[in-house]
Design an enzyme around this catalytic site. Sequence first.
Site, PDB file in Angstrom:
ATOM      1  N   CYS A 242      49.812   5.748 105.762  1.00 39.72           N
ATOM      2  CA  CYS A 242      49.923   7.082 105.178  1.00 39.72           C
ATOM      3  C   CYS A 242      48.731   7.393 104.281  1.00 39.72           C
ATOM      4  O   CYS A 242      47.631   7.566 104.797  1.00 39.72           O
ATOM      5  CB  CYS A 242      51.271   7.258 104.490  1.00 39.72           C
ATOM      6  SG  CYS A 242      51.820   8.977 104.568  1.00 39.72           S
ATOM      7  N   HIS A 323      55.410   5.931 108.680  1.00 44.18           N
ATOM      8  CA  HIS A 323      55.882   4.757 107.937  1.00 44.18           C
ATOM      9  C   HIS A 323      56.581   3.759 108.858  1.00 44.18           C
ATOM     10  O   HIS A 323      57.789   3.846 109.071  1.00 44.18           O
ATOM     11  CB  HIS A 323      56.832   5.207 106.815  1.00 44.18           C
ATOM     12  CG  HIS A 323      56.095   5.861 105.697  1.00 44.18           C
ATOM     13  ND1 HIS A 323      55.548   5.154 104.657  1.00 44.18           N
ATOM     14  CD2 HIS A 323      55.765   7.147 105.493  1.00 44.18           C
ATOM     15  CE1 HIS A 323      54.916   5.979 103.850  1.00 44.18           C
ATOM     16  NE2 HIS A 323      55.039   7.200 104.331  1.00 44.18           N
ATOM     17  N   GLU A 325      57.465   0.834 108.278  1.00 43.27           N
ATOM     18  CA  GLU A 325      58.440   0.005 107.548  1.00 43.27           C
ATOM     19  C   GLU A 325      59.776   0.712 107.367  1.00 43.27           C
ATOM     20  O   GLU A 325      60.703   0.141 106.788  1.00 43.27           O
ATOM     21  CB  GLU A 325      57.871  -0.354 106.164  1.00 43.27           C
ATOM     22  CG  GLU A 325      57.944   0.750 105.098  1.00 43.27           C
ATOM     23  CD  GLU A 325      56.959   1.902 105.328  1.00 43.27           C
ATOM     24  OE1 GLU A 325      56.134   1.818 106.250  1.00 43.27           O
ATOM     25  OE2 GLU A 325      57.033   2.889 104.573  1.00 43.27           O
TER      26      GLU A 325
HETATM   27  N1  GLN Z   1      53.464   8.882 102.073  1.00 45.38           N
HETATM   28  C1  GLN Z   1      52.186   9.005 101.737  1.00 45.38           C
HETATM   29  O1  GLN Z   1      51.451   8.028 101.551  1.00 45.38           O
HETATM   30  C2  GLN Z   1      51.651  10.392 101.516  1.00 45.38           C
HETATM   31  C3  GLN Z   1      50.158  10.500 101.532  1.00 45.38           C
HETATM   32  C4  GLN Z   1      49.612  11.755 100.884  1.00 45.38           C
HETATM   33  N2  GLN Z   1      49.971  11.847  99.518  1.00 45.38           N
HETATM   34  C5  GLN Z   1      50.102  12.976 101.643  1.00 45.38           C
HETATM   35  O2  GLN Z   1      50.908  13.700 101.144  1.00 45.38           O
HETATM   36  O3  GLN Z   1      49.686  13.193 102.761  1.00 45.38           O
END
Ligand code: GLN
Length: 353
Positions: A242, A323, A325
Site C-alpha cells: 500500500c 492488503h 495480510e
Molecule cells: N493503506 C495504506 O497504506 C494507504 C496508503 C496511502 N495513505 C493512501 O491512502 O493511498
Amino acid sequence: MSDAYIALADGRVLEARARSPGRTRGELVFTTAYTGYEESLTDPSYAEQILTFSYPLIGNYGVRSERFESESVQPRAAIARELTDDVAEWLAGEDVPAVDHVDTREIVTTVREEGAMACGIAAGPDATPEDAVEEMEACKPMSDHVDIGAQVSVSEPTVQEGDGVADVALIDCGAKGSIISSLTERGADVHVLPYDATPEDVADVDPDVLFVSNGPGDPENFVAAQAVVDAFAGDLPMAGICLGQQVITSALGGSTEKMAFGHRGVNQPVRDLRSGKVVMTTQNHGYTVDDTGPLEVTQVNVNDDTVEGLDSTDLDVITRQYHPEANPGPHDSLGFFDEVLELAEATPPVAAD
Ligand SMILES: NC(=O)CC[C@H](N)C(=O)O
C-alpha cells in the site's frame, strides 16, 4: 430530536444520532467492507479520516482486542447506518466520536460524485450544526499532514522475532499488526524501524530484505522512507504494501496521485497479468501509482485498471497496493509474504526429526 451533526465541505449539514460524543474533523471516506470493522477501526492508514461504513449494521459480532491491527482507534470518527452498543461503547471509551441513524447511501453517493472531502462532526447533548461546520472549516487537506508518520509509527526500533529464517527491516509508516505477524509466522525476524529511520539505521540491522509498510496520508510526505529506498535500490531486495508500494515507486523515479474517492473494502477484484487469474482483495487507499518508473505492472484493479502490483527482477522489488495480510480475509493473496521471503533468500527452518 437529533443530537449529532455531520458537516460536509459542499455545504450540507446532515443530522444524526450521537453514539459516542465529541467534536472532530477529518477527510470523509467510505468503506464497503461488511466484516472486519475492528480491523478497519484500528488500521493506522485511517489516521486523520472520518470513516463511513456503507454496510448498514456494524458491530454484530462484538469487539475483541485480538482482532485489532494496532493499539488504538485510528480514524477520527465513525459513521454508520446503525452501530451496535458494543462498538459505540468501545469508541466512547476511546474518546472517538461516532454517529449513526444517518442515510449513509447519501454520504457514499456524495463522496463518489464529489471525491473524498473535508468533514466536521459534532455529537452529544450540546452539539449544534454550527459546531460541526466550524470543525469542517478547520479540516486540513490530507497532503498538509506532512508529519503524519509521527502519529502512527513506533518511536524506537523494536524486534519481533520469528525463527531466524531471514532478517526483515520494516519501515513502520503505520504498519498493521498482521503485516508483521504474517512475516514472523513465516519465520522471519522483523526489525521494526521508525518511519524516519535513516539508511544507517537500516544498515545497522544488516537485513536480507527491506519492507516499507502501509500508512496514512500522502506518500510524497514520507521523505525519509523514500531516502532509505533510494540508498539501497539495487543492493537490497525490497517489498512494500500500500503506502509501501507508493513510497518505493516514488523513490525509484515514478510518481503517485490522489484518487477521487479511493478504494476501501474487502472485495476489490485484482487481475494478475501473468496468470490471468483474478483474486478478491482487501483495500484501503486514497492515492495510487500513476507513473511506475522502472517497475513493471504485474497486477491491476479490474474495476478501474489502477496499479495493484509492481515488480522489477533487476532491482529485486515486489509490491502490492492492496492488503495481502487482510484479516478477516479474503486470504487469496497471502502467498505474497512467501514471495517476499523468497526474495530475501530466506533459509527454511531445519525440519525437526
Ligand atoms: N493503506 C495504506 O497504506 C494507504 C496508503 C496511502 N495513505 C493512501 O491512502 O493511498
